[in-house]
Design an enzyme around this catalytic site. Sequence first.
Site, short mmCIF file in Angstrom:
data_model
loop_
_atom_site.label_atom_id
_atom_site.label_comp_id
_atom_site.label_asym_id
_atom_site.label_seq_id
_atom_site.Cartn_x
_atom_site.Cartn_y
_atom_site.Cartn_z
N GLU A 196 0.83 -1.21 0.00
CA GLU A 196 0.00 0.00 0.00
C GLU A 196 0.87 1.26 0.00
O GLU A 196 0.59 2.23 -0.72
CB GLU A 196 -0.94 -0.01 1.21
CG GLU A 196 -1.92 1.16 1.26
CD GLU A 196 -2.87 1.22 0.06
OE1 GLU A 196 -3.43 0.17 -0.31
OE2 GLU A 196 -3.03 2.31 -0.54
N GLU B 18 1.54 6.42 -7.03
CA GLU B 18 0.48 7.39 -7.37
C GLU B 18 0.99 8.82 -7.26
O GLU B 18 0.74 9.66 -8.12
CB GLU B 18 -0.71 7.21 -6.41
CG GLU B 18 -1.67 6.10 -6.80
CD GLU B 18 -2.73 5.85 -5.74
OE1 GLU B 18 -3.39 4.82 -5.84
OE2 GLU B 18 -2.88 6.67 -4.80
N1 LIG Z 1 -3.42 10.62 -14.88
C1 LIG Z 1 -4.18 9.53 -15.09
N2 LIG Z 1 -4.35 9.05 -16.33
C2 LIG Z 1 -5.13 7.95 -16.55
N3 LIG Z 1 -5.79 7.26 -15.60
C3 LIG Z 1 -5.65 7.69 -14.32
C4 LIG Z 1 -4.86 8.86 -14.00
N4 LIG Z 1 -4.91 9.05 -12.67
C5 LIG Z 1 -5.70 8.07 -12.19
N5 LIG Z 1 -6.15 7.24 -13.16
C6 LIG Z 1 -7.03 6.06 -12.97
O1 LIG Z 1 -7.82 6.25 -11.81
C7 LIG Z 1 -7.49 5.24 -10.83
C8 LIG Z 1 -7.45 5.87 -9.46
O2 LIG Z 1 -6.36 6.77 -9.41
P1 LIG Z 1 -6.04 7.70 -8.17
O3 LIG Z 1 -4.75 8.38 -8.39
O4 LIG Z 1 -7.24 8.53 -7.87
O5 LIG Z 1 -5.84 6.65 -7.06
P2 LIG Z 1 -6.74 6.38 -5.81
O6 LIG Z 1 -8.19 6.41 -6.15
O7 LIG Z 1 -6.23 7.25 -4.73
O8 LIG Z 1 -6.29 4.87 -5.68
P3 LIG Z 1 -6.12 4.04 -4.38
O9 LIG Z 1 -7.54 3.65 -4.04
O10 LIG Z 1 -5.27 2.87 -4.78
O11 LIG Z 1 -5.45 4.92 -3.37
C9 LIG Z 1 -6.14 4.66 -11.27
O12 LIG Z 1 -5.95 3.34 -10.83
C10 LIG Z 1 -6.25 4.78 -12.77
O13 LIG Z 1 -7.02 3.71 -13.29
#
Ligand SMILES: Nc1ncnc2c1ncn2[C@@H]1O[C@H](COP(=O)(O)OP(=O)(O)OP(=O)(O)O)[C@@H](O)[C@H]1O
Length: 122
Positions: free
Chosen positions: A70, A77
């Site tokens: 994690e 990210e």
């Molecule tokens: N810049 C980007 N370009 C394309 N797809 C993206 C981008 N940023 C995020 N995503 C998509 O959205 C999803 C969620 O991304 P985000 O950065 O919001 O992580 P998160 O929701 O905080 O994830 P986690 O639940 O693992 O913490 C990613 O797994 C990806 O599929």
Amino acid sequence: MERRRFSTKERLSSFVYAWAGIKVALRTDHNTWIHLTLTILAFGLAIALKIGRIEWMALVIVIAMVWTAELFNTVIEKIMDFLSTEKHPQIKIIKDMAAAAVLVTALAAVVVGLLIFIPKLL
Ligand SMILES: Nc1ncnc2c1ncn2[C@@H]1O[C@H](COP(=O)(O)OP(=O)(O)OP(=O)(O)O)[C@@H](O)[C@H]1O
């Protein structure tokens, strides 16, 4: 490469920085709250059911694996968001694969948890 003298103060400050990293993860990544809750529940159940030494070892290892995955997922990210705020299919693949790594460790933790706790609860 420059050879630096060993410094106890510098080594101790690494722990301070690492702890700061955990605090940032808890503040910015809400998934860590779920991991924290499940970690406390698993340790509580392990104490209540008096699990054995080997079972403790398995439990600690899988829980540490989930936390490590994690934390690296959050790092990936953050690196991606720092490099680009644009939507890009390659960023999607990178982030999805990092999330998949967490999923794999979480599934392993569930299996280990069931193998330890179910026989003691029956
Ligand atoms: N810049 C980007 N370009 C394309 N797809 C993206 C981008 N940023 C995020 N995503 C998509 O959205 C999803 C969620 O991304 P985000 O950065 O919001 O992580 P998160 O929701 O905080 O994830 P986690 O639940 O693992 O913490 C990613 O797994 C990806 O599929």
